[in-house]
Write a protein that holds these residues in place. Structure first.
Motif, PDB file in Angstrom:
ATOM      1  N   LEU A  27       0.819  -1.206   0.000  1.00 21.96           N
ATOM      2  CA  LEU A  27       0.000   0.000   0.000  1.00 21.96           C
ATOM      3  C   LEU A  27       0.856   1.261   0.000  1.00 21.96           C
ATOM      4  N   LEU A  28       1.928   1.252   0.775  1.00 24.79           N
ATOM      5  CA  LEU A  28       2.830   2.403   0.794  1.00 24.79           C
ATOM      6  C   LEU A  28       3.454   2.640  -0.573  1.00 24.79           C
ATOM      7  N   GLU A  29       3.863   1.545  -1.248  1.00 20.77           N
ATOM      8  CA  GLU A  29       4.442   1.672  -2.582  1.00 20.77           C
ATOM      9  C   GLU A  29       3.413   2.218  -3.578  1.00 20.77           C
ATOM     10  N   ILE A  30       2.184   1.733  -3.466  1.00 22.39           N
ATOM     11  CA  ILE A  30       1.126   2.215  -4.363  1.00 22.39           C
ATOM     12  C   ILE A  30       0.881   3.707  -4.147  1.00 22.39           C
ATOM     13  N   ASN A  31       0.839   4.119  -2.879  1.00 17.84           N
ATOM     14  CA  ASN A  31       0.589   5.530  -2.577  1.00 17.84           C
ATOM     15  C   ASN A  31       1.727   6.428  -3.074  1.00 17.84           C
ATOM     16  N   LYS A  32       2.960   5.915  -3.009  1.00 18.27           N
ATOM     17  CA  LYS A  32       4.093   6.688  -3.520  1.00 18.27           C
ATOM     18  C   LYS A  32       3.951   6.907  -5.027  1.00 18.27           C
ATOM     19  N   LEU A  33       3.554   5.843  -5.732  1.00 21.15           N
ATOM     20  CA  LEU A  33       3.371   5.973  -7.175  1.00 21.15           C
ATOM     21  C   LEU A  33       2.195   6.890  -7.502  1.00 21.15           C
ATOM     22  N   LYS A  35       1.205   9.415  -5.763  1.00 23.35           N
ATOM     23  CA  LYS A  35       1.666  10.780  -5.530  1.00 23.35           C
ATOM     24  C   LYS A  35       2.543  11.258  -6.680  1.00 23.35           C
ATOM     25  N   LYS A  36       3.411  10.361  -7.156  1.00 21.33           N
ATOM     26  CA  LYS A  36       4.292  10.706  -8.274  1.00 21.33           C
ATOM     27  C   LYS A  36       3.481  11.039  -9.522  1.00 21.33           C
ATOM     28  N   LEU A  37       2.487  10.211  -9.828  1.00 24.58           N
ATOM     29  CA  LEU A  37       1.678  10.423 -11.025  1.00 24.58           C
ATOM     30  C   LEU A  37       0.782  11.650 -10.884  1.00 24.58           C
ATOM     31  N   GLN A  38       0.354  11.920  -9.679  1.00 19.62           N
ATOM     32  CA  GLN A  38      -0.483  13.104  -9.463  1.00 19.62           C
ATOM     33  C   GLN A  38       0.336  14.380  -9.621  1.00 19.62           C
ATOM     34  N   THR A  39       1.566  14.357  -9.110  1.00 16.91           N
ATOM     35  CA  THR A  39       2.419  15.542  -9.150  1.00 16.91           C
ATOM     36  C   THR A  39       2.992  15.791 -10.548  1.00 16.91           C
ATOM     37  N   THR A  40       3.439  14.704 -11.190  1.00 21.21           N
ATOM     38  CA  THR A  40       4.053  14.843 -12.528  1.00 21.21           C
ATOM     39  C   THR A  40       3.453  13.791 -13.474  1.00 21.21           C
ATOM     40  N   PRO A  41       2.207  13.967 -13.890  1.00 15.85           N
ATOM     41  CA  PRO A  41       1.569  12.968 -14.759  1.00 15.85           C
ATOM     42  C   PRO A  41       2.264  12.809 -16.103  1.00 15.85           C
ATOM     43  N   GLU A  42       3.026  13.843 -16.523  1.00 16.31           N
ATOM     44  CA  GLU A  42       3.679  13.758 -17.829  1.00 16.31           C
ATOM     45  C   GLU A  42       4.824  12.750 -17.847  1.00 16.31           C
ATOM     46  N   VAL A  43       5.203  12.246 -16.655  1.00 16.28           N
ATOM     47  CA  VAL A  43       6.335  11.324 -16.594  1.00 16.28           C
ATOM     48  C   VAL A  43       6.068  10.042 -17.373  1.00 16.28           C
ATOM     49  N   GLU A  45       4.897   9.690 -20.197  1.00 16.92           N
ATOM     50  CA  GLU A  45       5.156   9.858 -21.622  1.00 16.92           C
ATOM     51  C   GLU A  45       6.637   9.816 -21.950  1.00 16.92           C
ATOM     52  N   LYS A  46       7.481   9.798 -20.928  1.00 20.39           N
ATOM     53  CA  LYS A  46       8.915   9.764 -21.160  1.00 20.39           C
ATOM     54  C   LYS A  46       9.358   8.357 -21.554  1.00 20.39           C
ATOM     55  N   PRO A  47      10.286   8.245 -22.499  1.00 19.37           N
ATOM     56  CA  PRO A  47      10.792   6.925 -22.906  1.00 19.37           C
ATOM     57  C   PRO A  47      11.409   6.184 -21.726  1.00 19.37           C
ATOM     58  N   GLY A  48      11.081   4.929 -21.625  1.00 16.85           N
ATOM     59  CA  GLY A  48      11.651   4.102 -20.568  1.00 16.85           C
ATOM     60  C   GLY A  48      10.944   4.163 -19.232  1.00 16.85           C
ATOM     61  N   ASP A  49       9.951   5.048 -19.093  1.00 19.77           N
ATOM     62  CA  ASP A  49       9.237   5.119 -17.815  1.00 19.77           C
ATOM     63  C   ASP A  49       8.313   3.908 -17.659  1.00 19.77           C
ATOM     64  N   ASN A  50       8.393   3.274 -16.495  1.00 24.48           N
ATOM     65  CA  ASN A  50       7.593   2.066 -16.251  1.00 24.48           C
ATOM     66  C   ASN A  50       6.600   2.253 -15.110  1.00 24.48           C
ATOM     67  N   SER A  51       6.211   3.501 -14.843  1.00 19.29           N
ATOM     68  CA  SER A  51       5.336   3.777 -13.700  1.00 19.29           C
ATOM     69  C   SER A  51       4.027   3.007 -13.772  1.00 19.29           C
ATOM     70  N   LEU A  52       3.378   3.001 -14.929  1.00 19.20           N
ATOM     71  CA  LEU A  52       2.079   2.343 -15.047  1.00 19.20           C
ATOM     72  C   LEU A  52       2.190   0.826 -14.941  1.00 19.20           C
ATOM     73  N   VAL A  57       1.611  -4.117 -11.461  1.00 16.04           N
ATOM     74  CA  VAL A  57       2.204  -5.214 -10.686  1.00 16.04           C
ATOM     75  C   VAL A  57       1.834  -5.093  -9.216  1.00 16.04           C
ATOM     76  N   LEU A  58       1.894  -3.860  -8.687  1.00 14.64           N
ATOM     77  CA  LEU A  58       1.568  -3.650  -7.277  1.00 14.64           C
ATOM     78  C   LEU A  58       0.091  -3.941  -6.989  1.00 14.64           C
ATOM     79  N   TYR A  59      -0.795  -3.523  -7.900  1.00  6.71           N
ATOM     80  CA  TYR A  59      -2.215  -3.826  -7.731  1.00  6.71           C
ATOM     81  C   TYR A  59      -2.445  -5.343  -7.711  1.00  6.71           C
TER      82      TYR A  59
END
Length: 270
Positions: A27-33, A35-43, A45-52, A57-59
């Motif tokens: 849950l902590l890892e999910i919340n960190k992600l 927060k990251k996506l909320q703050t910088t959603p454009e991330v 779209e960057k090449p190599g980003d695996n946030s989604l 995987v976390l879900y």
């Protein structure tokens, strides 16, 4: 009852505790992600980003852990049913002050009640603003097998760990000690009450809706069914029928203030 029966129950209890801790870490890892996506959603779209993909995987891990927790909980219930003697079970309801009123068992909630996972910043601020307020809390008291819901006072909310520090001000005569008890609880174990000075903040529960409500004269919450909603009456109270509250073959209708009633948590099994 044999020592092997007790050993098996304790072993499964340890496994249940491990699963819960693993879920909190996920849950902590999910919340960190979040927060990251909320703050910088454009991330994304960057090449190599695996946030989604990481979030997926976390879900998946969270779902698998939740399923495992439900299986272990059901196994523990079966083991206890096998060794408990027949007849009514349960602890007495907690009372405020003295009285000879009949004590009734607390409503227990299944351990797989869905956890709330708010991640937005305004939700964290709302949690922090609950300091000093009374809330409904899902707690596992000492020596208890299942979780219980009762009223506690928020002492502090830690944003980093997403944990509430709360105080049980009225432990009642069914606790080991008469003193007040403190707990640390995750966000998903807390449900705020409606504001006592604002009836419009309370949900408009329709008749027949299942809710959790503070039983009159206690500090514990129990499953109840709405008979009349507070907005349909001249007073700001609900009329409810509590489970396991039978008198003379029927369920009495009890009046409960609107600010002592909360929605039934998602995933609750009657």
């Amino acid at each position: 009852m044999s020592s092997s029966d007790i050993a098996a129950i304790l072993e499964n209890s340890k496994e249940l505790d491990r699963l819960r801790k693993d879920q909190e870490e996920i849950l902590l890892e999910i919340n960190k992600l979040h927060k990251k996506l909320q703050t910088t959603p454009e991330v994304v779209e960057k090449p190599g980003d695996n946030s989604l993909s990481r979030l997926k995987v976390l879900y998946t891990q969270a779902k698998d852990l939740s399923d495992s927790e439900a299986n272990i909980s059901n196994l523990l219930i079966s083991q206890l049913d096998a060794i408990l003697p027949p007849g009514p079970q349960g602890q007495p309801r907690r009372r405020i002050g003295k009285g000879n009123e009949q004590k009734r068992k607390r409503v227990k909630t299944e351990s797989d009640i869905s956890r709330l996972t708010p991640s937005m910043r305004n939700q964290l601020e709302a949690c922090a603003s609950l300091k000093g307020e009374q809330v409904a809390a899902r707690v596992t008291p000492r020596n208890a097998v299942k979780d219980e819901w009762f009223v506690v006072k928020v002492i502090h909310f830690e944003k980093e760990s997403k944990e509430f520090e709360v105080l049980d001000e009225e432990p009642g005569d069914d606790e080991d000690s008469s003193g007040q008890r403190q707990y640390k609880l995750p966000m998903g174990n807390i449900i705020p009450f409606p504001k006592s000075n604002d009836p419009s903040s309370a949900p408009d529960f329709p008749p027949g809706k299942h809710v959790l409500a503070v039983y009159p004269g206690t500090t514990a919450l129990y499953k109840a069914t709405v008979v009349h909603g507070h907005r349909k009456r001249k007073t700001d109270d609900y009329v409810l029928e509590f489970d396991d509250d039978e008198e003379d073959g029927s369920l009495p209708q009890r009046t409960v203030p609107f600010h002592k009633v909360v929605p039934m948590p998602e995933g609750h099994r009657p």
